[in-house]
Motif scaffolding. Structure first.
Motif, PDB file in Angstrom:
ATOM      1  N   GLY A 126     -13.311   9.146   4.728  1.00  0.00           N
ATOM      2  CA  GLY A 126     -12.232   8.228   4.425  1.00  0.00           C
ATOM      3  C   GLY A 126     -10.910   8.906   4.736  1.00  0.00           C
ATOM      4  N   ARG A 127     -10.056   8.222   5.471  1.00  0.00           N
ATOM      5  CA  ARG A 127      -8.692   8.707   5.721  1.00  0.00           C
ATOM      6  C   ARG A 127      -7.789   7.973   4.743  1.00  0.00           C
ATOM      7  N   GLU A 128      -7.250   8.690   3.767  1.00  0.00           N
ATOM      8  CA  GLU A 128      -6.613   8.032   2.633  1.00  0.00           C
ATOM      9  C   GLU A 128      -5.170   8.492   2.429  1.00  0.00           C
ATOM     10  N   ILE A 129      -4.338   7.541   2.003  1.00  0.00           N
ATOM     11  CA  ILE A 129      -2.917   7.792   1.739  1.00  0.00           C
ATOM     12  C   ILE A 129      -2.581   7.226   0.367  1.00  0.00           C
ATOM     13  N   GLU A 130      -1.831   7.999  -0.418  1.00  0.00           N
ATOM     14  CA  GLU A 130      -1.350   7.490  -1.701  1.00  0.00           C
ATOM     15  C   GLU A 130       0.043   6.886  -1.493  1.00  0.00           C
ATOM     16  N   TRP A 131       0.196   5.644  -1.986  1.00  0.00           N
ATOM     17  CA  TRP A 131       1.432   4.892  -1.796  1.00  0.00           C
ATOM     18  C   TRP A 131       2.088   4.569  -3.141  1.00  0.00           C
ATOM     19  N   ARG A 132       3.395   4.449  -3.118  1.00  0.00           N
ATOM     20  CA  ARG A 132       4.139   3.879  -4.237  1.00  0.00           C
ATOM     21  C   ARG A 132       3.956   2.367  -4.111  1.00  0.00           C
ATOM     22  N   ASP A 157      -0.929  -7.543  -2.038  1.00  0.00           N
ATOM     23  CA  ASP A 157      -0.664  -8.779  -1.305  1.00  0.00           C
ATOM     24  C   ASP A 157       0.185  -8.556  -0.069  1.00  0.00           C
ATOM     25  N   LYS A 158       0.823  -7.408   0.050  1.00  0.00           N
ATOM     26  CA  LYS A 158       1.740  -7.192   1.174  1.00  0.00           C
ATOM     27  C   LYS A 158       1.622  -5.752   1.679  1.00  0.00           C
ATOM     28  N   PRO A 159       1.907  -5.543   2.966  1.00  0.00           N
ATOM     29  CA  PRO A 159       1.901  -4.164   3.489  1.00  0.00           C
ATOM     30  C   PRO A 159       3.055  -3.372   2.899  1.00  0.00           C
ATOM     31  N   LEU A 160       2.893  -2.061   2.884  1.00  0.00           N
ATOM     32  CA  LEU A 160       3.908  -1.182   2.308  1.00  0.00           C
ATOM     33  C   LEU A 160       4.671  -0.460   3.413  1.00  0.00           C
ATOM     34  N   PRO A 161       5.982  -0.251   3.229  1.00  0.00           N
ATOM     35  CA  PRO A 161       6.761   0.485   4.249  1.00  0.00           C
ATOM     36  C   PRO A 161       6.397   1.959   4.233  1.00  0.00           C
ATOM     37  N   ASP A 162       6.641   2.628   5.342  1.00  0.00           N
ATOM     38  CA  ASP A 162       6.294   4.045   5.426  1.00  0.00           C
ATOM     39  C   ASP A 162       7.067   4.871   4.401  1.00  0.00           C
ATOM     40  N   SER A 163       8.219   4.361   3.979  1.00  0.00           N
ATOM     41  CA  SER A 163       9.004   5.083   2.970  1.00  0.00           C
ATOM     42  C   SER A 163       8.296   5.118   1.622  1.00  0.00           C
ATOM     43  N   ALA A 164       7.278   4.265   1.438  1.00  0.00           N
ATOM     44  CA  ALA A 164       6.537   4.244   0.173  1.00  0.00           C
ATOM     45  C   ALA A 164       5.388   5.241   0.158  1.00  0.00           C
ATOM     46  N   ARG A 165       5.203   5.957   1.255  1.00  0.00           N
ATOM     47  CA  ARG A 165       4.117   6.943   1.322  1.00  0.00           C
ATOM     48  C   ARG A 165       4.441   8.144   0.431  1.00  0.00           C
ATOM     49  N   LEU A 166       3.477   8.544  -0.387  1.00  0.00           N
ATOM     50  CA  LEU A 166       3.656   9.688  -1.281  1.00  0.00           C
ATOM     51  C   LEU A 166       2.867  10.903  -0.817  1.00  0.00           C
ATOM     52  N   VAL A 167       1.583  10.716  -0.552  1.00  0.00           N
ATOM     53  CA  VAL A 167       0.696  11.812  -0.181  1.00  0.00           C
ATOM     54  C   VAL A 167      -0.246  11.320   0.922  1.00  0.00           C
ATOM     55  N   GLY A 168      -0.500  12.186   1.875  1.00  0.00           N
ATOM     56  CA  GLY A 168      -1.509  11.864   2.864  1.00  0.00           C
ATOM     57  C   GLY A 168      -0.943  11.829   4.276  1.00  0.00           C
ATOM     58  N   PRO A 169      -1.859  11.638   5.234  1.00  0.00           N
ATOM     59  CA  PRO A 169      -3.268  11.320   4.987  1.00  0.00           C
ATOM     60  C   PRO A 169      -4.097  12.539   4.578  1.00  0.00           C
ATOM     61  N   VAL A 170      -5.059  12.271   3.716  1.00  0.00           N
ATOM     62  CA  VAL A 170      -6.077  13.264   3.385  1.00  0.00           C
ATOM     63  C   VAL A 170      -7.428  12.686   3.781  1.00  0.00           C
ATOM     64  N   TYR A 171      -8.338  13.574   4.140  1.00  0.00           N
ATOM     65  CA  TYR A 171      -9.680  13.147   4.526  1.00  0.00           C
ATOM     66  C   TYR A 171     -10.663  13.496   3.417  1.00  0.00           C
ATOM     67  N   ARG A 172     -11.541  12.557   3.135  1.00  0.00           N
ATOM     68  CA  ARG A 172     -12.509  12.732   2.052  1.00  0.00           C
ATOM     69  C   ARG A 172     -13.884  12.316   2.537  1.00  0.00           C
ATOM     70  N   LEU A 173     -14.899  13.082   2.184  1.00  0.00           N
ATOM     71  CA  LEU A 173     -16.269  12.736   2.540  1.00  0.00           C
ATOM     72  C   LEU A 173     -16.682  11.497   1.768  1.00  0.00           C
ATOM     73  N   LEU A 174     -17.120  10.475   2.463  1.00  0.00           N
ATOM     74  CA  LEU A 174     -17.517   9.224   1.818  1.00  0.00           C
ATOM     75  C   LEU A 174     -19.026   9.188   1.637  1.00  0.00           C
TER      76      LEU A 174
END
Length: 364
Positions: A126-132, A157-174
């Protein structure tokens, strides 16, 4: 380095390699990191656009300061107001607290282990990003139950702007249903063995089973089931057929993993082992090929040739057909009928695969 000296990847070592990636360079560094951890393998990476959400959320302040995980934190807030959902919502909507969420998409890493179609390993990530994601509660809508506070769905309900990115991307074994890491040849052997064992376990039942048919004049005839289905115990799972058909057809000149990822599963449900996969195309045509009453077989031939060119894979339309979405099964049946009537032609290996499929269809 000889193949016997090469260390096969394992889940624990892959997780170590993933944990050492810097999120600012994870996309570019992933394959080199795996190559360094497992010398002797030629890794490649494919991304799939299939957004999902993790159930892990956090509460933060506007400056990003972490307060706690959402569910236990919100449970405590509910307890402060005696479980009064409206009171909690009224109080929290006046604060500047926010919630985060992890959004992810699938990524697959492949590495060949030999020359045959199934000679490779696949790692599902999983390629994952934490968002505000938004304020702690929806200020415009009062929730009617606790779950709407504990697991809010409205920020999605709506896409988030790149400015809302907090952490990531991180890769995780699914490890979805036990299919995070597979050596495909061994996995196919397991599919075949498990299916065989299931059918053998039913042999006494199948040998007793009869099919009753009522013929003319009301006469009932009983036919042993195994007379009607003599190859019941020689059944080949669709997963195995997919790879056999690949090797036997024009597609066999290319590697499966350059065109397909496998959503693999291996789990036990109600005491019964379930092993298999759903193939996921990495290259898709721009349009679906559907069978309509006015479509001629020669138009179908033009369309399948166009699909093969578009995805850069000879006989690729056939495997898209087994997938079930991009090409309808009726297309394959119509072309098979035209082949038997000598109205159209395919390369001999492809024609043989298609005619065999038409006799006993399979799909995912």
């Amino acid at each position: 380095m000889t193949r016997s000296a090469v260390r096969l990847p394992d889940a624990a070592s892959v997780q170590v390699a993933l944990a050492e990636l810097d999120p600012t360079s994870a996309d570019a560094a992933l394959v080199p990191a795996l190559s360094a951890a497992f010398p002797g393998f030629d890794f490649s990476l494919a991304h799939v656009d299939d957004e999902y959400w993790r159930d892990t959320r956090s509460v933060i302040r506007p400056d990003g300061m972490w307060i706690g995980e959402l569910r236990p934190w919100m449970t405590a807030e509910l307890a402060k107001d005696g479980g009064d959902v409206k009171a909690v919502w009224t109080r929290l909507r006046e604060t500047d607290l926010q919630i985060t969420e992890w959004r992810g998409t699938s990524a697959f890493v492949f590495a060949p282990t030999g020359p045959a179609a199934a000679d490779y390993i696949q790692i599902a990530l999983g390629r994952e990003i934490e968002w505000r994601a938004g304020p702690i509660v929806n200020p415009d809508y009062r929730p009617w139950g606790e779950e709407e506070l504990l697991d809010p769905g409205w920020p999605r309900d709506k896409p988030l702007p790149d400015s809302a990115r907090l952490v990531g991307p991180v890769y995780r074994l699914l490890d979805r249903a036990g299919g995070a890491f597979v050596h495909v040849r061994s996995f196919l052997d397991r599919c075949d063995r498990v299916e065989r064992e299931k059918r053998e376990a039913k042999r006494p039942e199948m040998e007793r089973r009869v099919v009753r048919e009522t013929g003319p004049h009301g006469v009932t005839r009983e036919t042993p089931f195994l007379e009607l289905v003599p190859d019941y115990f020689e059944f080949v799972p669709r997963e195995v057929r997919f790879f056999r058909d690949w090797e036997a057809s024009s597609a066999g000149a290319q590697r499966v993993f350059t065109h397909w990822a496998l959503d693999a599963r291996d789990y036990t449900h109600k005491g019964e082992r379930e092993v298999g996969f759903i193939p996921r195309p990495l290259k898709m045509p721009s349009d679906r090929l559907l069978m309509t009453p006015e479509t001629t077989v020669h138009q179908l031939m033009d369309r399948i040739e166009a699909i093969d060119r578009e995805i850069a894979l000879p006989f690729g339309w056939f495997f898209l057909m087994t997938h079930g979405h991009w090409v309808e099964a009726d297309v394959g049946l119509a072309i098979a009928d035209a082949l038997k009537a000598q109205r159209v032609r395919l390369p001999d290996p492809d024609a043989a695969v298609l005619l065999c499929w038409a006799e006993q269809t399979y799909g995912f």
